[in-house]
Design an enzyme around this catalytic site. Structure first.
Site, short mmCIF file in Angstrom:
data_model
loop_
_atom_site.label_atom_id
_atom_site.label_comp_id
_atom_site.label_asym_id
_atom_site.label_seq_id
_atom_site.Cartn_x
_atom_site.Cartn_y
_atom_site.Cartn_z
N ASN A 208 0.84 -1.21 0.00
CA ASN A 208 0.00 0.00 0.00
C ASN A 208 0.87 1.25 0.00
O ASN A 208 2.10 1.16 0.02
CB ASN A 208 -0.97 -0.03 1.19
CG ASN A 208 -0.22 -0.07 2.50
OD1 ASN A 208 0.50 0.86 2.86
ND2 ASN A 208 -0.35 -1.18 3.24
N ASP A 276 -4.23 -6.15 5.37
CA ASP A 276 -5.21 -6.97 6.09
C ASP A 276 -5.16 -8.42 5.64
O ASP A 276 -5.44 -9.32 6.43
CB ASP A 276 -6.62 -6.40 5.88
CG ASP A 276 -6.78 -5.06 6.58
OD1 ASP A 276 -6.33 -4.95 7.74
OD2 ASP A 276 -7.32 -4.11 5.98
N LYS A 286 8.15 -17.57 -10.53
CA LYS A 286 7.29 -16.51 -11.05
C LYS A 286 6.08 -17.08 -11.81
O LYS A 286 6.23 -17.98 -12.63
CB LYS A 286 8.13 -15.64 -12.00
CG LYS A 286 7.45 -14.38 -12.43
CD LYS A 286 8.29 -13.61 -13.43
CE LYS A 286 7.41 -12.62 -14.16
NZ LYS A 286 7.96 -12.23 -15.44
N PRO A 303 -2.38 -11.62 10.76
CA PRO A 303 -2.57 -11.39 12.19
C PRO A 303 -2.73 -9.90 12.45
O PRO A 303 -2.16 -9.07 11.73
CB PRO A 303 -1.27 -11.89 12.82
CG PRO A 303 -0.27 -11.90 11.72
CD PRO A 303 -1.05 -12.14 10.45
N ILE A 305 -1.67 -7.07 14.57
CA ILE A 305 -0.55 -6.83 15.50
C ILE A 305 -1.02 -6.01 16.70
O ILE A 305 -0.70 -6.33 17.85
CB ILE A 305 0.60 -6.13 14.75
CG1 ILE A 305 1.10 -7.07 13.64
CG2 ILE A 305 1.73 -5.75 15.70
CD1 ILE A 305 1.89 -6.40 12.56
N PHE A 322 -3.64 3.40 15.51
CA PHE A 322 -4.03 4.47 14.60
C PHE A 322 -5.26 4.02 13.82
O PHE A 322 -5.44 2.83 13.59
CB PHE A 322 -2.89 4.81 13.63
CG PHE A 322 -2.02 5.92 14.13
CD1 PHE A 322 -1.24 5.74 15.26
CD2 PHE A 322 -1.99 7.15 13.49
CE1 PHE A 322 -0.45 6.77 15.74
CE2 PHE A 322 -1.20 8.18 13.96
CZ PHE A 322 -0.43 8.00 15.09
N LYS A 336 -13.23 0.98 17.17
CA LYS A 336 -11.93 0.31 16.97
C LYS A 336 -11.21 0.12 18.30
O LYS A 336 -10.58 -0.90 18.56
CB LYS A 336 -11.09 1.12 16.00
CG LYS A 336 -10.06 0.32 15.28
CD LYS A 336 -9.61 0.98 13.99
CE LYS A 336 -10.61 0.78 12.87
NZ LYS A 336 -10.22 1.45 11.64
N1 CTP Z 1 -3.18 -2.96 12.60
C1 CTP Z 1 -2.32 -3.97 12.98
N2 CTP Z 1 -2.33 -5.17 12.34
C2 CTP Z 1 -3.19 -5.39 11.34
C3 CTP Z 1 -4.09 -4.39 10.95
C4 CTP Z 1 -4.05 -3.18 11.59
O1 CTP Z 1 -1.53 -3.76 13.90
N3 CTP Z 1 -3.19 -6.58 10.74
C5 CTP Z 1 -3.19 -1.70 13.33
C6 CTP Z 1 -2.66 -0.52 12.58
O2 CTP Z 1 -1.26 -0.36 12.76
C7 CTP Z 1 -3.46 0.62 13.18
C8 CTP Z 1 -4.79 -0.01 13.45
O3 CTP Z 1 -4.52 -1.39 13.63
O4 CTP Z 1 -2.92 1.00 14.43
C9 CTP Z 1 -5.74 0.17 12.28
O5 CTP Z 1 -6.76 -0.72 12.42
P1 CTP Z 1 -7.55 -1.34 11.19
O6 CTP Z 1 -8.68 -2.09 11.76
O7 CTP Z 1 -6.67 -2.05 10.25
O8 CTP Z 1 -7.99 -0.03 10.57
P2 CTP Z 1 -8.32 0.24 9.11
O9 CTP Z 1 -7.21 -0.15 8.18
O10 CTP Z 1 -8.78 1.63 9.13
O11 CTP Z 1 -9.45 -0.87 8.91
P3 CTP Z 1 -10.97 -0.85 8.68
O12 CTP Z 1 -11.04 -0.96 7.21
O13 CTP Z 1 -11.41 -2.05 9.42
O14 CTP Z 1 -11.51 0.44 9.25
#
Ligand code: CTP
Length: 395
Positions: A208, A276, A286, A303, A305, A322, A336
């Protein structure tokens, strides 16, 4: 930072324009800036812009009756808590390494009894030249600190190390040197930053656009307050902030393992944009185009984190996540907070153009007690305030 003073020497390089942004960040944090502009520096930025942003006179001449009458060069060299050279050109480094005193900037560097921080900026060949290597080693041996340079595309069309560190990174290195109160001394912090990259095959991946800027700024700000910081970073183009231990990872699973290996810690700040999902299987070779058309890529969930650290047996005392939201920022952030089990969520509204990858951020701090909105500010300033807030929460 009120009452702290920086003497800023602006050398002659295309990066000089970034010195203006550095001045702005320092002034916003309450640091007084007294600028010295070299003759070459004045080819790139005007004394007027520098003076207007610094809200001080610009010193430029060694043999100027007015400058000397106002403040002699010896006095000038000792008038600040820290001397910063940004951009530090090959010429300025060479002069300082050899103790030359041929103009106001070099004389000041020779006469000062204050710590010196240099942010080098030059063409990659000049940076890698044996003479610059010698000068760098000499300056380091003399106790000069360095921030950057970064690697990247250069104004001259070449690529490599030599780009001046971003103003936010220089700002943080300055704060770390000016900060005398170290309330997080002895406390360990884990910060995740940047994107993750999930391989599909040996050459392709899912990733991303996260730049890592906000996470790196937070890692630097925590280190500036004395924390022992482990920065677990996905692939970014940024240099590690001063005093931070960076662990480089690619995937979400590696990021989680690196965070768990860094426990126990008092603080965890999860800023990384973790993918995600990841491809369920990773081909050893490849994937080739074929008659069957595009291959299906099955995804499995990565997972979480933040949620894992929030439930860990050795849970850090303060776990912060965040949330990048575009709609209902606070309501989503509150949900969240509960879902992940963390203590605070820093919600940022990424619907505001320029937040992702940009230098400004408007955030709200969401805790069980309520919501606090912060005005839109440079990411380095958001990081500094957050680090202060963390220090207050962890006596
Ligand atoms: N995070 C993480 N591990 C993941 C996904 C997210 O540690 N596998 C943490 C990010 O570092 C951030 C927070 O979770 O601190 C964001 O949460 P998330 O649910 O992923 O937020 P969004 O990406 O905004 O997801 P959503 O589409 O569910 O709103």
């Amino acid at each position: 930072m009120d009452e702290k003073r920086v003497l800023l020497i602006v050398g002659g390089g295309i990066a000089a324009y970034k010195a203006l942004e550095l001045v702005r960040l320092l002034r916003k944090a309450g640091v007084a800036v007294r600028p010295i502009l070299t003759k070459a520096g004045a080819q790139f930025v005007t004394p007027l812009s520098l003076s207007a942003l610094a809200e001080d006179k610009v010193y430029a001449q060694l043999f100027s009756l007015t400058d000397e009458a106002e403040m002699g060069h010896i006095e000038l060299s000792r008038s600040a808590d820290l001397v910063v050279v940004a951009p530090a050109t090959a010429d300025l480094m060479a002069k300082a390494a050899n103790g030359l005193a041929s103009d106001l900037a070099s004389t000041t560097l020779l006469a000062t009894d204050k710590p010196v921080l240099m942010a080098p900026a030059m063409n990659v060949r000049m940076w890698e030249h044996a003479a610059t290597r010698r000068n760098l080693a000499q300056l380091q041996a003399d106790g000069v600190r360095f921030v950057g340079p970064d690697e990247g595309a250069m104004a001259c069309g070449e690529y490599g190390p030599g780009r001046m560190a971003e103003p936010a990174a220089i700002f943080q290195a300055i704060l770390a040197l000016l900060e005398t109160a170290r309330p997080l001394e002895g406390k360990r912090a884990i910060v995740t930053a940047g994107p993750t990259a999930e391989p599909i095959d040996p050459v392709r991946m899912i990733t991303n656009r996260s730049s890592g800027k906000q996470g790196y700024a937070i890692a630097g700000a925590l280190a500036a307050l004395g924390a022992d910081v482990v920065l677990v970073s996905g692939p970014t183009a940024l240099a590690a902030p001063a005093g931070v231990n960076r662990v480089n990872v690619e995937t979400a699973q590696e990021m989680l393992s690196a965070c768990e290996a860094a426990l126990p810690a008092e603080i965890a700040v999860c800023v990384a944009a973790v993918a995600d999902w990841r491809p369920e299987t990773v081909g050893g070779s490849k994937l080739k185009k074929g008659a069957a058309g595009p291959p299906p890529i099955a995804l499995v969930e990565n997972p979480d984190i933040l949620a894992t650290l929030s439930k860990a047996a050795r849970r850090p005392r303060l776990v912060i996540g965040f949330a990048a939201e575009t709609d209902d920022v606070e309501a989503n952030a509150k949900a969240k907070l509960r879902k992940k089990g963390c203590d605070w969520i820093v919600a940022n509204d990424v619907s505001v153009a320029g937040t992702m990858g940009g230098d400004l951020n408007a955030v709200a701090i969401v805790t069980a007690k309520g919501v606090e909105r912060w005005e839109r500010a440079p990411k380095a300033e958001v990081a500094r305030r957050l680090a202060q807030r963390i220090a207050e929460a962890l006596p």
